[in-house]
Design an enzyme around this catalytic site. Structure first.
Site: not given
Ligand code: GNR
Ligand code: NI
Length: 172
Positions: A46, A51, A94-95, A136-137, A140
Site C-alpha cells: 500500500g 508518504q 510501513c514504508l 493502515h492507508e 495515513h
Molecule cells: O508494505 C506494507 N506492508 C504492510 C504490512 C502490514 C500492514 C500494513 C502494511 S502497509 C505497508 C506499506 C505502507 O506503508 N503503506 O502505507
Molecule cells: Ni504506511
C-alpha cells in the site's frame, strides 16, 4: 510513469490531515499510476499520498503475491462505513518507518466506500490482510501511523531511532 520519493518519519507531512479530492482528472490518474509504480518498485502492499509528500485523500493498495496477477486498488476519498466487532492482530510495517514491525490490533472486517480511478463511487467489504491494509492507508490520510496504535514507549524508541538515522544521513 515515475518513481516517487517516499517520505520517512518523523516528518510533518505524515502527521497532517488530508484534503478530499474534488475531481478525478488526468492529473489524479497520473498520480495514482505513479504511486502504484512506486509501491510495486519497493515493494509494498500500500501507499498513501502523504508518504509521497501530498496531503490529499488518495491511496493505492495491492495485496496480491508475486505468483498472482496484480490486483491494484485505487482509493480516493475513502471512508470506512462499517467495522466488525471481531479483531485481528497483524504484524505491520510501513514504508515511512523502514525496518520497524509491531503487532497492531484492528477490526477484522471493514467496509470502505471510495471513489475509484474512473471517478466511480464503490464499496468493498474486506477482511484479512486487505482489511488491515485499508485501515493502515486510511489512517495515513488522517495523519496516523501504525506506531500510534502501540505503546508510547515502543513508539518513541522507533521515532528516536529514525531521527538518528536521518541525522546521520543513513536515510532521507
Ligand atoms: O508494505 C506494507 N506492508 C504492510 C504490512 C502490514 C500492514 C500494513 C502494511 S502497509 C505497508 C506499506 C505502507 O506503508 N503503506 O502505507
Ligand atoms: Ni504506511
Amino acid at each position: 510513469m515515475a518513481i516517487l520519493k517516499i517520505v520517512k518519519a518523523p516528518d510533518p507531512v505524515l502527521k497532517a490531515r488530508c484534503k478530499p479530492v474534488v475531481k478525478v482528472n488526468g492529473a489524479i490518474q497520473q498520480l495514482l499510476d505513479d504511486m502504484l509504480e512506486t509501491m510495486y518498485e519497493v515493494p509494498g502492499i500500500g501507499l498513501a499520498a502523504p508518504q509521497i509528500g501530498l496531503n490529499i485523500q488518495v491511496a493505492v493498495l495491492d495485496i496480491s503475491n508475486e505468483k498472482e496477477e496484480n490486483n491494484p486498488v485505487c482509493l480516493i476519498n475513502p471512508e470506512i462505513i462499517q467495522t466488525s466487532e471481531g479483531k485481528n492482530t497483524y504484524e505491520e510495517g510501513c514504508l515511512s518507518l523502514p525496518d520497524f514491525y509491531e503487532n497492531v490490533i484492528r477490526p477484522k472486517e471493514v467496509t470502505v466506500r471510495f471513489i475509484d480511478r474512473d471517478g466511480k463511487t464503490k464499496e468493498i467489504k474486506a477482511d484479512g490482510l486487505l482489511a488491515t491494509a485499508i485501515q493502515h492507508e486510511i489512517d495515513h490520510l488522517k495523519g496516523v501511523l501504525f506506531v500510534d496504535h502501540i505503546s508510547s514507549l515502543k513508539r518513541n524508541i522507533i521515532l528516536r531511532k529514525l531521527k538518528k538515522l536521518k541525522k546521520e544521513g543513513i536515510i532521507k
